[in-house]
Write an enzyme that holds these catalytic residues in place. Structure first.
Site, PDB file in Angstrom:
ATOM      1  N   LYS B  76      29.430  32.221  40.523  1.00  0.00           N
ATOM      2  CA  LYS B  76      29.543  32.414  41.973  1.00  0.00           C
ATOM      3  C   LYS B  76      28.164  32.189  42.623  1.00  0.00           C
ATOM      4  O   LYS B  76      27.140  32.581  42.058  1.00  0.00           O
ATOM      5  CB  LYS B  76      30.039  33.847  42.233  1.00  0.00           C
ATOM      6  CG  LYS B  76      30.413  34.139  43.686  1.00  0.00           C
ATOM      7  CD  LYS B  76      30.989  35.564  43.779  1.00  0.00           C
ATOM      8  CE  LYS B  76      31.369  35.958  45.197  1.00  0.00           C
ATOM      9  NZ  LYS B  76      31.919  37.328  45.258  1.00  0.00           N
ATOM     10  N   SER B 171      36.167  37.898  47.588  1.00  0.00           N
ATOM     11  CA  SER B 171      35.313  36.802  47.981  1.00  0.00           C
ATOM     12  C   SER B 171      34.984  35.819  46.864  1.00  0.00           C
ATOM     13  O   SER B 171      34.403  34.771  47.127  1.00  0.00           O
ATOM     14  CB  SER B 171      34.003  37.358  48.545  1.00  0.00           C
ATOM     15  OG  SER B 171      33.291  38.049  47.530  1.00  0.00           O
ATOM     16  N   SER B 195      36.436  41.993  45.080  1.00  0.00           N
ATOM     17  CA  SER B 195      36.167  40.567  45.235  1.00  0.00           C
ATOM     18  C   SER B 195      36.398  39.713  44.000  1.00  0.00           C
ATOM     19  O   SER B 195      36.476  38.493  44.100  1.00  0.00           O
ATOM     20  CB  SER B 195      34.726  40.343  45.718  1.00  0.00           C
ATOM     21  OG  SER B 195      34.655  40.540  47.109  1.00  0.00           O
TER      22      SER B 195
END
Lengths: 519, 526
Positions: B76, B171, B195
């Protein structure tokens, strides 16, 4: 408006109110207020609101000073409080900056053990209660030399609280009356220093040096128990000596703040609540940043540092890794001799006057110099003290030198005092030798004595002859003497000494003259 | 080969069925083919190929570094990576190239993993859709799956497929999509309020949030330091355990990691669940829960029960305060964490130079999106001296109550809690953006964020496809530092439900051959 609080009878002096309390105080000498929890001053001195409200004209009011201090001392440590960056003075700008110091996103603080130990030792030396659990907080403000936008400090639960600092002030005509005083220590907290902003007005640029950013500081908060600048200065000096003795800080600081506030008030100005820093070059304090009430630091617990836990021998968990735990009792055992004890020892051991013991400690390196001279000389401690404090220190002061910069070594002074002690030279000659030592380093006192022919005349016969000749040359003086003016002999002694180029001991001359006169 | 799990492909690498370079190239080619998913912000092709080359050398010499050697992974884009842009999907960090690796990234690289790239997210991980980043939204690979498309066609009014794609959740949506679309075998996400688990559930992959303090946060650009945990996204539970085994452990650069030595995360194959006690928190049965998710949840509970496990209803009474409490704590820490982005040391800096203050203001105005700025504003409000007691302190106390809820339940003998991960399956982007970020985040995190408050381990495991042909995941919550026990239960569950593999042949064209290796062809010797 609690105006009466401000007045006290000291007609010769006016002090401004200086108080780190922001609320009003209820009577001098009984400091009841504590700082409001949220508002923090970094400044060493702040004032009461009353001071500005009065708008005094020169000479109209008398003021009582109430001084509290927040002292920031840089911790002597090889690395910073939360990063592995080295700590060096005067390194090239931005050469000692870790990713954490530059606040690169994702970096985390890692507490420096050495800084914690320094704080604990300082707390112990200042009779503080050491909190076995203390916490770190973030204090937010935007400033160019504060890369993270916050400073990590200990607002809620500091590492040490409720201590005291004993200090002594000298009063009386000769300033030799000792009065012992105590100022309470509110707390000692660990916190980060900021970087430095260098303002280039010419190019209207600000340059940032982050070498200092993140260096560990001890903030020592003194309660407003002091009543004048002199007391504050003495207390700070004592604290400085303690920190230096502990080795926890070099403790270089100065306080020009009170005088500035006095002048400001006398000139009818207002004193804002602001942080001022001491500028060594200008010799005055300068405003750092706006600290007026509107600033809200929005404190928040530092989430990346677990509570700092300390142990004593009783609470030390079994099998704990010694690298991971700090034992308060162990640090207590390691505490060095504190200045107060050192001074008491000097008074006892050498029969020194208390004020002399203070002077010896107050000059950096002077005590060590004194002790080194003592090691190598047979001279009386009193004589050594007098030479070190008067002659040696006088020369240093005159030339604005530190002890470490002295051209005269302890050994040289010891040898000189030996010559004096053996009556090889006179006191007057010794002074000359000292001046010569100061001017031309490298030569030994013995060399100087022999080159300049400063040794006392050992030839008794020659001295007898000189005495005889002098009396013959000055019959008028001899007559005076015989008529019963005992002081006339001093004139004769002086004349003989002059004839010997100051190389004869005046007591010996006196004896000879008296013998010859009575014969 | 790409359809396999991490452990399967690891065996294939060891057996020489494929080389790391071949594997890397296949993944790179698939990344290019699925570019429209917007899963990656940066594809580190050169880095990956070089790492593959080095890995290949090691395999040739028989010195492989372990199970991750030669395995393509994605990270990420809020983890620092040396020499590779790390943007947090924000203008503020556009072009920022960190000089250091996050500890978790370094650990993956030390094991020989190949870094394929940095995945997309909501700006600074603030969101639950992966729709609010400066690089645009991430598209859910299931939007293009055979399973979903076939169901769509049955509907009378065929909607325009191009505008009707689904969100990934967030996210960490980029990481979930990257794993789901076979472009890598494992990906790092971050999990502050759900997330990692949320997009895992919506993309049909396993999403693990380890216990707080088990995995280092050093190098993870923080959202809420006291809740952030690096997350792991994989295609099966065993893979998540393998990656956790590599990542877990004390890090001297993160003082909040535990110092106790980490035990093994190898998962036994559970055959008997009769000694297990599964708790079903009654507060998680909320009106907004879709009936499909609810019925799968019940089905899962019955599955455990039928196999002999004790399944009991439990109460986590403070659950309903979680959302508002999280809002205060999250925004407060955000306000603090974001203070460093002032344009001085790194990242975006505006052109205004009349004063330092004006420069700060404009830089932050230009650098952050509305969501980030909104959270900074509320956070600073909560931290004001006059508000601190009423908001932050109170929220901390509520947080303690929420954490204690879990403690009480686990003390009563419950081993693992079983809950939904999300309210429903993935929704189309056009539907999703009708609500504002705050509302969406509150809904998206409803089942997940209490876990972060308590620091517990939790994992979302895909269970089945909805009527629409979209994945639905369920969440298991374990005791603190009992990650292995949690994963063992999850693994048993995974084996029972046999979640179908996503069928992406249509959109991947000639790549479809990569899926033809049926799993049975690999002999798994453990």
């Amino acid at each position: 408006m609690a105006a009466p609080v401000l007045r006290w009878s000291c007609p010769a002096r006016r002090w401004i109110l200086a108080n780190i309390d922001r609320g009003p105080r209820h009577g001098r000498g009984s400091p009841t207020g504590s700082r409001s929890s949220g508002k923090r001053g970094q400044s060493s001195v702040a004032q009461q609101p009353l001071a500005t409200a009065q708008k005094p004209r020169k000479g109209e009011h008398q003021w009582a000073a109430v001084v509290g201090l927040e002292i920031h001392a840089q911790i002597s440590s090889n690395s910073k409080l939360f990063s592995g960056s080295q700590v060096h003075f005067a390194a090239p700008p931005n050469s000692l900056v870790s990713f954490f110091d530059a606040s690169l996103p994702g970096t985390l603080p890692v507490l420096n053990r050495r800084c914690v130990e320094a704080a604990v030792m300082t707390g112990l030396a200042l009779n503080c209660h050491i909190n076995k659990k203390s916490l770190f907080d973030r204090k937010h403000y935007f400033y160019a030399d504060l890369p993270a936008g916050y400073q990590i400090t200990q607002q809620r639960l500091p590492i040490a609280v409720k201590g005291s600092l004993a200090y002594s002030v000298f009063v009386g005509k000769n300033r030799n009356q000792v009065i012992n005083k105590t100022v309470r220590i509110k707390q000692i907290q660990l916190e980060q220093d900021s970087g430095k902003s260098l303002h280039d007005d010419l190019r209207s640029q600000t340059l940032i040096d982050l070498n200092r950013a993140g260096v560990g500081l001890l903030e020592v908060v003194l309660e407003p128990d002091m009543s004048c600048g002199e007391e504050a200065a003495t207390a700070v000096r004592e604290l400085q000596l303690i920190l230096q003795a502990l080795g926890t800080s070099q403790a270089n600081m100065a306080d020009y703040e009170i005088q500035r506030q006095i002048e400001e008030l006398e000139n009818g100005g207002e004193i804002l609540n602001e942080t001022r820093s001491f500028d060594c070059k200008l010799g005055c304090t300068v405003p750092m940043r706006d600290k007026e009430g509107k600033q809200d630091y929005r404190f928040i617990p530092e989430p990346n540092l677990p509570p700092l836990l300390l142990y004593d021998s009783a609470s030390l968990p079994a099998g704990a890794d010694p690298q991971q735990v700090i034992n308060i009792d162990q640090l207590r055992e390691q505490l060095p001799e504190l200045p107060r004890v050192t001074r008491e020892k000097l008074v006892q051991q050498y029969g020194m006057l208390p004020e002399h013991s203070f002077t010896l400690l107050n000059e950096v390196g002077l005590l060590e110099f004194f002790q080194n001279v003592m090691k190598e000389t047979r001279a009386e401690p009193k004589r050594v003290t007098s030479w070190v404090l008067n002659t040696f220190l006088g020369f240093l002061k005159q030339q604005n030198l530190a002890v470490s910069e002295s051209p005269v070594t302890p050994s040289a002074l010891a040898e000189l005092l030996n010559l004096l002690d053996q009556k090889t030279i006179s006191s007057a000659a010794a002074k000359k030798v000292f001046e010569e030592l100061w001017r031309s380093g490298g030569k030994t006192p013995a060399q100087i004595v022999s080159e300049k022919r400063l040794e006392l005349m050992q030839d008794q016969e020659a001295l007898e002859e000189l005495c005889q000749a002098t009396m013959e040359k000055h019959p008028q003086v001899v007559m005076d003497l015989k008529k019963g003016n005992p002081r006339a002999i001093n004139k004769l002694i002086g004349l003989v000494r002059k004839a010997t180029l100051n190389r004869a001991d005046p007591t010996v001359i006196k004896e000879m003259l008296e013998r010859q006169l009575s014969s | 080969m790409l359809g396999r799990t991490l452990r399967e492909v690891s065996v294939a690498l060891k057996q020489g069925q494929i080389t790391p370079t071949e594997l890397c190239q296949e993944c790179l080619s698939l990344i290019k083919k699925t570019k429209f998913l917007n899963a990656y912000i940066t594809v580190s092709e050169e880095v990956a190929l070089k790492q593959a080359e080095e890995s290949e050398e090691r395999y040739k010499k028989g010195h492989s570094l372990g199970e991750l050697d030669g395995i393509p992974v994605a990270v990420k884009d809020n983890f620092s990576t040396t020499g590779i842009k790390t943007t947090c999907a924000s203008n503020m960090l556009k072009g920022y190239v960190p000089p250091y690796n996050a500890t978790v990234v370094q650990k993956l690289l030390d094991q020989g993993a190949l870094l394929m790239g940095k995945t997309n997210l909501d700006e600074f991980a603030m969101g639950s859709g992966s729709t609010d980043g400066v690089f645009g939204p991430v598209k859910n690979p299931w939007s293009y799956s055979k399973q979903y498309r076939e169901k769509k066609k049955q509907k009378p009014h065929g909607e325009n497929e191009d505008t009707n794609w689904l969100i990934t959740g967030g996210s960490s949506g980029g990481s979930a999509a990257a794993v789901s679309a076979f472009t890598c075998f494992a990906a790092l996400g971050s999990d502050t309020g759900g997330s990692t688990r949320n997009p895992a559930a919506l993309c049909g992959v396993v999403g693990l949030k380890p216990t707080y303090g088990l995995v280092s946060r050093h190098g993870l650009i923080p959202l809420v330091n006291s809740m952030d945990v690096p997350g792991i996204l994989t295609r099966c539970v065993d893979d998540a355990a393998t990656v956790l085994g590599v990542l877990a452990g004390h890090d001297c650069k993160d003082s909040t990691t535990v110092q106790d030595p980490v035990k093994s995360f190898i998962l036994p194959s559970l055959t008997d669940v009769s000694k297990l006690c599964i708790g079903i928190p009654k507060e998680y049965l909320v009106p907004e829960l879709s009936s499909e998710v609810q019925s799968l949840w019940s089905k899962a509970a019955k599955l455990f029960e039928s196999e002999g496990a004790k399944v009991i209803e439990v109460s986590l009474p403070h659950t309903s305060y979680s959302i508002v409490c999280y809002h205060v704590l999250c925004t407060s820490e955000v306000a603090s964490n974001m203070a460093r982005f002032d344009g001085l040391e790194y990242g975006h800096r505006c052109d205004i130079n009349v004063s330092t203050e004006a420069m700060y203001a404009a830089t932050r105005r230009e650098g952050f999106n509305d969501v980030v700025r909104g959270r900074i504003l509320s956070g600073n409000f909560f931290l004001l001296k006059e508000n601190y007691e009423n908001y932050f302190i109170k929220a901390q106390k509520v947080r303690r109550l929420i954490a204690n809820d879990f403690v009480n339940v686990f003390n009563s003998g419950v081993d693992v809690l079983l809950t939904p991960t999300t309210l429903s399956e993935a929704v189309p982007y056009v539907e999703f953006i009708k609500e504002d970020n705050r509302t969406r985040s509150a809904q998206g995190d409803i089942f997940t964020q209490a876990v972060n408050m308590a620091g517990l381990p939790a994992v979302s495991v895909p269970m089945a496809l909805s009527n629409q042909g979209l994945p639905i995941g369920l969440q298991f919550i374990g005791r603190a530092f009992c990650d292995q026990q949690l994963l063992t239960v999850a693994k048993w569950f995974e084996k029972q439900v046999q979640f179908p593999i996503i069928q992406l042949q249509e959109i991947m064209g000639d790549c479809s051959s990569v899926f033809e290796n049926d799993l049975a062809s690999v002999s798994l010797k453990q």
